[in-house]
Design an enzyme around this catalytic site. Structure first.
Site, PDB file in Angstrom:
ATOM      1  N   SER A 229     -22.065 -23.059 -24.773  1.00 35.83           N
ATOM      2  CA  SER A 229     -20.871 -23.046 -23.935  1.00 35.83           C
ATOM      3  C   SER A 229     -20.417 -21.607 -23.811  1.00 35.83           C
ATOM      4  CB  SER A 229     -19.760 -23.874 -24.596  1.00 35.83           C
ATOM      5  OG  SER A 229     -18.505 -23.603 -24.004  1.00 35.83           O
TER       6      SER A 229
ATOM      7  N   TYR B 165     -14.565 -25.824 -32.065  1.00 31.78           N
ATOM      8  CA  TYR B 165     -15.632 -26.040 -31.076  1.00 31.78           C
ATOM      9  C   TYR B 165     -16.303 -24.711 -30.733  1.00 31.78           C
ATOM     10  CZ  TYR B 165     -17.769 -26.821 -26.471  1.00 31.78           C
ATOM     11  OH  TYR B 165     -18.625 -26.853 -25.409  1.00 31.78           O
TER      12      TYR B 165
END
Length: 264
Positions: free
Chosen positions: A148, A161
């Protein structure tokens, strides 16, 4: 056939998160590119069987393995099941992930462990299984990890995350370096904000997003859209395929916003 049409004709792959979102888009793209052996891994038997049925209509030998990548035993079972069915595996796409929210202050120990188990430990032990198989056969292989843009820093509500994706970034480079002499390649993509079923749930659950959140979000983007799984999938299948040659240890940002830019 053109190069893209058959570039994955020799690929025999495991795709995690394969029943929806990026994972299923990758599976569909692999099918279009000649792949005949696919193991989809996911938690929902219902979604998995539905995804497998779509691919079987394309003439692919596809199996769905119900597994939670947060559990090491499930990761090992997924690799073993795929190997028993197909005999050999030479590709792995680690697409399954959780993007559960949590800031530094708000994140509980349980949430931290859940995110790292899914986003780091799962890919680690899946790669361990696939690489051990490839080394045993003295065969080349290719791995693509889905990271990501948050791996570069991430938003304040995505602290664990973002950190997990940073760990997977280092793991990608380490594995690439460790096994390059064995012709086992490991690369990663770092997508930005993406239009997936999972994102729609996240927006509704964590951000009280209105029904037209996607339309509003896309209108505010430089290129008028969020990242689309079908577009990203073709980059992943290229990286998985022999067409990408000696490419290994690469981290490819896939976004319309550039990391490191502050304002205009």
């Amino acid at each position: 056939m053109s190069g893209m049409d058959n570039r994955n004709s020799e690929t025999r792959a495991i795709v995690t998160g394969g029943a929806q979102g990026i994972g299923f888009a990758v599976a569909e793209a692999l099918a279009d590119e000649g792949c005949k052996a696919l193991a989809l891994v996911g938690r929902s038997q219902e979604k998995g069987e539905r995804a497998a049925a779509v691919l079987k209509k394309k003439g692919i030998d596809v199996i769905f393995i119900a597994a939670d990548v947060a559990k090491v035993a499930d990761c090992r079972r997924a690799v073993d099941t795929a190997l028993r069915h197909f005999g050999t595996i030479n590709g792995l796409v680690n697409s399954a992930a959780t993007s559960a929210r949590g800031s530094l202050i708000e994140t509980s120990e349980d949430l931290f462990d859940q995110i790292f188990a899914t986003n780091v430990r799962g890919p680690f032990f899946l790669m361990q299984g696939v690489v051990a198989h490839l080394l045993g056969r003295k065969a080349p292989g290719s791995i693509v990890n889905v990271l990501s843009m948050s791996a570069h820093a991430g938003q304040s509500f995505l602290t664990p995350y973002s950190t997990s994706k940073g760990a997977l970034m280092t793991l990608t480079k380490n594995v690439a370096n460790s096994y390059r002499a064995n012709r086992i390649r490991c690369n990663a993509v770092l997508p930005g904000w993406m239009d997936t079923e999972g994102e729609a749930i996240v927006q509704a659950t964590f951000h009280n997003a209105p029904a037209d959140w996607l339309e509003r979000a896309e209108a505010a983007q430089p290129m008028g859209q969020l990242v689309k799984p079908a577009q990203l999938a073709r980059l992943i299948t290229y990286m998985l395929s022999p067409q990408s040659g000696v490419m290994t240890g690469s981290l490819v940002d896939y976004d319309q916003n550039i990391a490191g830019v502050i304002g205009e």
